[in-house]
Design a protein around this motif. Sequence first.
Motif, PDB file in Angstrom:
ATOM      1  N   ASP A  92      25.298  31.454 -12.208  1.00  0.00           N
ATOM      2  CA  ASP A  92      26.376  31.594 -13.469  1.00  0.00           C
ATOM      3  C   ASP A  92      26.974  33.121 -13.421  1.00  0.00           C
ATOM      4  OD1 ASP A  92      25.511  29.187 -14.315  1.00  0.00           O
ATOM      5  OD2 ASP A  92      24.076  29.992 -15.823  1.00  0.00           O
ATOM      6  N   THR A  93      26.396  34.055 -13.113  1.00  0.00           N
ATOM      7  CA  THR A  93      26.958  35.554 -13.094  1.00  0.00           C
ATOM      8  C   THR A  93      28.033  35.758 -12.143  1.00  0.00           C
ATOM      9  OG1 THR A  93      24.973  36.129 -14.091  1.00  0.00           O
ATOM     10  CG2 THR A  93      26.302  37.989 -13.526  1.00  0.00           C
ATOM     11  N   TYR A  94      27.548  35.214 -10.951  1.00  0.00           N
ATOM     12  CA  TYR A  94      28.390  35.453  -9.721  1.00  0.00           C
ATOM     13  C   TYR A  94      29.121  34.075  -9.059  1.00  0.00           C
ATOM     14  CZ  TYR A  94      26.776  40.229  -9.842  1.00  0.00           C
ATOM     15  OH  TYR A  94      26.438  41.502 -10.297  1.00  0.00           O
ATOM     16  N   PRO A  95      30.093  33.667  -9.632  1.00  0.00           N
ATOM     17  CA  PRO A  95      30.444  32.311  -9.115  1.00  0.00           C
ATOM     18  C   PRO A  95      30.702  32.246  -7.614  1.00  0.00           C
ATOM     19  CG  PRO A  95      31.678  33.064 -11.192  1.00  0.00           C
ATOM     20  CD  PRO A  95      30.950  34.033 -10.549  1.00  0.00           C
ATOM     21  N   GLU A  96      31.036  33.245  -7.159  1.00  0.00           N
ATOM     22  CA  GLU A  96      31.294  33.181  -5.622  1.00  0.00           C
ATOM     23  C   GLU A  96      30.118  32.892  -4.796  1.00  0.00           C
ATOM     24  OE1 GLU A  96      30.462  37.269  -6.824  1.00  0.00           O
ATOM     25  OE2 GLU A  96      31.978  35.853  -7.689  1.00  0.00           O
ATOM     26  N   ALA A  97      28.888  32.985  -5.390  1.00  0.00           N
ATOM     27  CA  ALA A  97      27.670  32.620  -4.747  1.00  0.00           C
ATOM     28  C   ALA A  97      27.404  31.048  -4.658  1.00  0.00           C
ATOM     29  CB  ALA A  97      26.402  33.136  -5.570  1.00  0.00           C
ATOM     30  N   ASN A  98      28.359  30.272  -5.417  1.00  0.00           N
ATOM     31  CA  ASN A  98      28.336  28.862  -5.314  1.00  0.00           C
ATOM     32  C   ASN A  98      29.103  28.389  -4.013  1.00  0.00           C
ATOM     33  OD1 ASN A  98      26.997  28.336  -7.618  1.00  0.00           O
ATOM     34  ND2 ASN A  98      28.815  28.578  -8.850  1.00  0.00           N
ATOM     35  N   ASP A  99      29.592  29.206  -3.037  1.00  0.00           N
ATOM     36  CA  ASP A  99      30.219  28.915  -1.990  1.00  0.00           C
ATOM     37  C   ASP A  99      29.333  27.922  -0.982  1.00  0.00           C
ATOM     38  OD1 ASP A  99      31.730  28.769   0.536  1.00  0.00           O
ATOM     39  OD2 ASP A  99      32.600  30.527   0.000  1.00  0.00           O
ATOM     40  N   GLU A 100      29.847  27.063  -0.108  1.00  0.00           N
ATOM     41  CA  GLU A 100      28.987  26.197   0.819  1.00  0.00           C
ATOM     42  C   GLU A 100      28.183  27.075   1.757  1.00  0.00           C
ATOM     43  OE1 GLU A 100      31.172  23.393   2.461  1.00  0.00           O
ATOM     44  OE2 GLU A 100      31.867  22.107   0.762  1.00  0.00           O
ATOM     45  N   ASP A 101      29.069  28.160   2.049  1.00  0.00           N
ATOM     46  CA  ASP A 101      28.326  29.056   3.213  1.00  0.00           C
ATOM     47  C   ASP A 101      27.241  29.797   2.574  1.00  0.00           C
ATOM     48  OD1 ASP A 101      28.272  29.989   5.681  1.00  0.00           O
ATOM     49  OD2 ASP A 101      29.264  31.703   5.233  1.00  0.00           O
ATOM     50  N   LEU A 115      13.520  38.591  -7.157  1.00  0.00           N
ATOM     51  CA  LEU A 115      14.338  39.311  -6.374  1.00  0.00           C
ATOM     52  C   LEU A 115      14.907  38.194  -5.398  1.00  0.00           C
ATOM     53  CD1 LEU A 115      15.750  41.942  -5.238  1.00  0.00           C
ATOM     54  CD2 LEU A 115      13.748  42.297  -3.953  1.00  0.00           C
ATOM     55  N   PHE A 116      16.108  37.970  -5.503  1.00  0.00           N
ATOM     56  CA  PHE A 116      16.432  37.118  -4.436  1.00  0.00           C
ATOM     57  C   PHE A 116      17.340  37.794  -3.131  1.00  0.00           C
ATOM     58  CE2 PHE A 116      16.010  34.743  -8.253  1.00  0.00           C
ATOM     59  CZ  PHE A 116      15.215  33.448  -8.011  1.00  0.00           C
ATOM     60  N   LYS A 117      17.307  36.978  -2.031  1.00  0.00           N
ATOM     61  CA  LYS A 117      18.176  37.353  -1.111  1.00  0.00           C
ATOM     62  C   LYS A 117      19.427  36.420  -0.844  1.00  0.00           C
ATOM     63  CE  LYS A 117      18.379  37.327   4.237  1.00  0.00           C
ATOM     64  NZ  LYS A 117      17.160  37.232   5.238  1.00  0.00           N
ATOM     65  N   ALA A 118      20.456  37.122  -0.739  1.00  0.00           N
ATOM     66  CA  ALA A 118      21.840  36.021  -0.603  1.00  0.00           C
ATOM     67  C   ALA A 118      22.109  36.259   1.045  1.00  0.00           C
ATOM     68  CB  ALA A 118      22.873  36.597  -1.226  1.00  0.00           C
ATOM     69  N   TYR A 119      22.411  35.001   1.621  1.00  0.00           N
ATOM     70  CA  TYR A 119      22.803  35.012   3.076  1.00  0.00           C
ATOM     71  C   TYR A 119      23.898  34.106   3.461  1.00  0.00           C
ATOM     72  CZ  TYR A 119      20.192  30.880   3.494  1.00  0.00           C
ATOM     73  OH  TYR A 119      19.590  29.619   3.412  1.00  0.00           O
ATOM     74  N   SER A 120      24.540  34.507   4.486  1.00  0.00           N
ATOM     75  CA  SER A 120      25.707  33.569   4.993  1.00  0.00           C
ATOM     76  C   SER A 120      24.940  32.586   5.972  1.00  0.00           C
ATOM     77  CB  SER A 120      26.800  34.390   5.759  1.00  0.00           C
ATOM     78  OG  SER A 120      27.666  33.419   6.409  1.00  0.00           O
ATOM     79  N   LYS A 121      25.021  31.281   5.717  1.00  0.00           N
ATOM     80  CA  LYS A 121      24.770  30.131   6.651  1.00  0.00           C
ATOM     81  C   LYS A 121      25.247  30.319   7.984  1.00  0.00           C
ATOM     82  CE  LYS A 121      23.489  26.867   2.742  1.00  0.00           C
ATOM     83  NZ  LYS A 121      23.879  26.222   2.043  1.00  0.00           N
TER      84      LYS A 121
END
Length: 153
Positions: A92-101, A115-121
């Motif tokens: 909700d805070t970072y809508p760009e994180a909804n990207d498929e990648d 704590l969450f890790k965000a990564y590029s598939k």
Amino acid sequence: MKKAPFILLLSSLLLFTGCNTKNEKSISSSSSISSTASSSTLESSSSTSTSEAQIVSNSISSVEQSVEISEESQDTTVSEMTQEQALQRILDTYPEANDEDYGIIFWDMIDNDFLFKAYSKSISSQGGTGTIGFFRVSPQGDVYQTDATGTPF
């Protein structure tokens, strides 16, 4: 209004006579002189001091109960946040994180924060870690971009 200081003085005198047994004779002789002049005032002041003590006691009980209630509400706020809700707060805070990648996975707990890790598939499929960044979510729902240890930038 002029009766209040007099009643307070008499109630204090009664309180000290109940607490101090060594000076009982000197206080009782002085109180016997004053009691002949105002025995009805002493009776009303003792009932007034009893009422005041009950009011103070009830006020203290109310304060203790409100402190207990506020501590319980803080505990429920901390324990109500789940990983799924924390993840949803990031999205909700970072809508760009909804990207498929993008992929976001749970990484660690820091005190009561997630704590969450965000990564590029796509990058991780090519053999790299694909790490884009880290998000820390507080129990209140605040989201921060952090490093791998959870320290905000």
